[in-house]
Design a protein around this motif. Sequence first.
Motif, PDB file in Angstrom:
ATOM      1  N   GLY A  17     -17.948   2.573  -0.703  1.00 49.93           N
ATOM      2  CA  GLY A  17     -18.485   1.617  -1.660  1.00 49.93           C
ATOM      3  C   GLY A  17     -18.278   0.192  -1.167  1.00 49.93           C
ATOM      4  N   SER A  18     -19.070  -0.730  -1.674  1.00 48.72           N
ATOM      5  CA  SER A  18     -18.966  -2.128  -1.239  1.00 48.72           C
ATOM      6  C   SER A  18     -17.632  -2.745  -1.637  1.00 48.72           C
ATOM      7  CB  SER A  18     -20.116  -2.949  -1.816  1.00 48.72           C
ATOM      8  OG  SER A  18     -20.056  -2.943  -3.230  1.00 48.72           O
ATOM      9  N   LYS A  19     -16.985  -2.208  -2.665  1.00 45.97           N
ATOM     10  CA  LYS A  19     -15.704  -2.749  -3.141  1.00 45.97           C
ATOM     11  C   LYS A  19     -14.534  -1.827  -2.785  1.00 45.97           C
ATOM     12  CE  LYS A  19     -15.715  -5.985  -5.339  1.00 45.97           C
ATOM     13  NZ  LYS A  19     -15.893  -7.046  -6.195  1.00 45.97           N
ATOM     14  N   GLU A  20     -14.743  -0.941  -1.817  1.00 43.09           N
ATOM     15  CA  GLU A  20     -13.701   0.013  -1.437  1.00 43.09           C
ATOM     16  C   GLU A  20     -12.720  -0.612  -0.448  1.00 43.09           C
ATOM     17  OE1 GLU A  20     -13.178   4.680  -0.282  1.00 43.09           O
ATOM     18  OE2 GLU A  20     -15.184   3.832  -0.294  1.00 43.09           O
ATOM     19  N   VAL A  21     -11.444  -0.363  -0.681  1.00 43.26           N
ATOM     20  CA  VAL A  21     -10.375  -0.774   0.228  1.00 43.26           C
ATOM     21  C   VAL A  21      -9.429   0.408   0.414  1.00 43.26           C
ATOM     22  CG1 VAL A  21     -10.481  -3.258  -0.272  1.00 43.26           C
ATOM     23  CG2 VAL A  21      -9.045  -1.791  -1.700  1.00 43.26           C
ATOM     24  N   PHE A  22      -8.678   0.385   1.516  1.00 40.35           N
ATOM     25  CA  PHE A  22      -7.719   1.451   1.822  1.00 40.35           C
ATOM     26  C   PHE A  22      -6.318   0.849   1.826  1.00 40.35           C
ATOM     27  CE2 PHE A  22     -11.243   2.379   5.068  1.00 40.35           C
ATOM     28  CZ  PHE A  22     -12.035   3.047   4.146  1.00 40.35           C
ATOM     29  N   LEU A  23      -5.385   1.476   1.115  1.00 40.58           N
ATOM     30  CA  LEU A  23      -3.999   1.022   1.134  1.00 40.58           C
ATOM     31  C   LEU A  23      -3.389   1.409   2.475  1.00 40.58           C
ATOM     32  CD1 LEU A  23      -1.663  -0.303  -0.412  1.00 40.58           C
ATOM     33  CD2 LEU A  23      -1.075   1.969  -1.268  1.00 40.58           C
ATOM     34  N   SER A  24      -2.939   0.420   3.232  1.00 45.21           N
ATOM     35  CA  SER A  24      -2.454   0.693   4.583  1.00 45.21           C
ATOM     36  C   SER A  24      -0.928   0.779   4.635  1.00 45.21           C
ATOM     37  CB  SER A  24      -2.926  -0.408   5.542  1.00 45.21           C
ATOM     38  OG  SER A  24      -2.137  -1.570   5.385  1.00 45.21           O
ATOM     39  N   ASP A  25      -0.442   1.145   5.804  1.00 44.70           N
ATOM     40  CA  ASP A  25       0.993   1.167   6.081  1.00 44.70           C
ATOM     41  C   ASP A  25       1.419  -0.133   6.765  1.00 44.70           C
ATOM     42  OD1 ASP A  25      -0.345   1.545   8.466  1.00 44.70           O
ATOM     43  OD2 ASP A  25       0.985   3.121   9.191  1.00 44.70           O
ATOM     44  N   HIS A  26       0.589  -1.150   6.669  1.00 44.09           N
ATOM     45  CA  HIS A  26       0.802  -2.444   7.321  1.00 44.09           C
ATOM     46  C   HIS A  26       1.441  -3.410   6.322  1.00 44.09           C
ATOM     47  CE1 HIS A  26      -1.361  -6.028   9.512  1.00 44.09           C
ATOM     48  NE2 HIS A  26      -0.069  -6.192   9.426  1.00 44.09           N
ATOM     49  N   TYR A  27       2.693  -3.767   6.584  1.00 46.87           N
ATOM     50  CA  TYR A  27       3.446  -4.696   5.738  1.00 46.87           C
ATOM     51  C   TYR A  27       3.578  -6.021   6.476  1.00 46.87           C
ATOM     52  CZ  TYR A  27       4.837  -0.636   2.946  1.00 46.87           C
ATOM     53  OH  TYR A  27       4.832   0.477   2.143  1.00 46.87           O
ATOM     54  N   ASP A  28       3.720  -7.101   5.712  1.00 46.61           N
ATOM     55  CA  ASP A  28       3.768  -8.421   6.322  1.00 46.61           C
ATOM     56  C   ASP A  28       4.469  -9.390   5.374  1.00 46.61           C
ATOM     57  OD1 ASP A  28       3.186 -10.331   8.252  1.00 46.61           O
ATOM     58  OD2 ASP A  28       1.024 -10.266   7.955  1.00 46.61           O
ATOM     59  N   HIS A  53       6.186 -10.754   0.359  1.00 43.42           N
ATOM     60  CA  HIS A  53       6.149  -9.552   1.188  1.00 43.42           C
ATOM     61  C   HIS A  53       4.987  -8.743   0.638  1.00 43.42           C
ATOM     62  CE1 HIS A  53      10.260  -9.907   3.061  1.00 43.42           C
ATOM     63  NE2 HIS A  53      10.269 -10.874   2.149  1.00 43.42           N
ATOM     64  N   VAL A  54       4.024  -8.424   1.508  1.00 41.09           N
ATOM     65  CA  VAL A  54       2.808  -7.752   1.053  1.00 41.09           C
ATOM     66  C   VAL A  54       2.576  -6.455   1.815  1.00 41.09           C
ATOM     67  CG1 VAL A  54       1.685  -9.922   0.370  1.00 41.09           C
ATOM     68  CG2 VAL A  54       1.289  -9.009   2.668  1.00 41.09           C
ATOM     69  N   ARG A  55       1.807  -5.601   1.173  1.00 34.93           N
ATOM     70  CA  ARG A  55       1.273  -4.404   1.817  1.00 34.93           C
ATOM     71  C   ARG A  55      -0.233  -4.586   1.799  1.00 34.93           C
ATOM     72  NH1 ARG A  55       2.393   1.936   0.101  1.00 34.93           N
ATOM     73  NH2 ARG A  55       1.246   2.844   1.854  1.00 34.93           N
ATOM     74  N   TRP A  56      -0.840  -4.582   2.976  1.00 34.78           N
ATOM     75  CA  TRP A  56      -2.261  -4.889   3.095  1.00 34.78           C
ATOM     76  C   TRP A  56      -3.161  -3.721   2.708  1.00 34.78           C
ATOM     77  CZ3 TRP A  56      -3.205  -9.785   3.466  1.00 34.78           C
ATOM     78  CH2 TRP A  56      -2.362 -10.625   4.174  1.00 34.78           C
ATOM     79  N   TYR A  57      -4.274  -4.083   2.129  1.00 35.51           N
ATOM     80  CA  TYR A  57      -5.404  -3.167   1.971  1.00 35.51           C
ATOM     81  C   TYR A  57      -6.385  -3.500   3.084  1.00 35.51           C
ATOM     82  CZ  TYR A  57      -4.054  -1.770  -2.780  1.00 35.51           C
ATOM     83  OH  TYR A  57      -3.398  -1.260  -3.873  1.00 35.51           O
ATOM     84  N   TYR A  58      -6.980  -2.486   3.685  1.00 31.32           N
ATOM     85  CA  TYR A  58      -7.990  -2.700   4.719  1.00 31.32           C
ATOM     86  C   TYR A  58      -9.364  -2.424   4.111  1.00 31.32           C
ATOM     87  CZ  TYR A  58      -4.744  -2.774   8.712  1.00 31.32           C
ATOM     88  OH  TYR A  58      -3.761  -3.098   9.625  1.00 31.32           O
TER      89      TYR A  58
END
Length: 163
Positions: free
Chosen positions: A79-90, A60-65
């Motif tokens: 930044g080139s290594k920037e990600v956003f913690l999303s509310d998208h679970y899978d 069960h994961v929570r995606w980073y976009y």
Amino acid sequence: MAKTRAPRRTLESYSVKPINKTIRAGDCVLMRPSDPSKPSYVARIERIESDSRGANVKVHVRWYYRPEESIGGRRQFHGSKEVFLSDHYDVQSADTIEGKCTVHTFKSYTKLDAVGNDDFFCRFEYNSSTGAFNPDRVAVYCKCEMPYNPDDLMVQCEGCSDW
């Protein structure tokens, strides 16, 4: 008669054989995309489950976009290594895990001596349905009024003498 589902059990950890690494809830991982030309997906493990025989392991994961996956796309200050913690679970098969990675806070990322291939940073949470960010603002710098991009060398401003 309907087929009954085998009971699932939660695992404390799971060894990913191809990469010879053990993952646990809370770890960040790189997951194989269906399109091999795309970069690996970044996710945080929330829970690990298997069937009663210990086979068929699911995570069960929570995606980073990545910025380009968000509404509004990549901006100059990302930044080139920037990600956003999303509310998208899978829920995904554990077989799609390619490796472990580290998602740093923005502050700890900027203090790294060297940034590796498996290092990322997150300074925003992202609502995937509305495109809203939390926080909706970050500190801006000098006259340019842009948030700090850790990929860009900061130089001293002639006007305010700030870096």
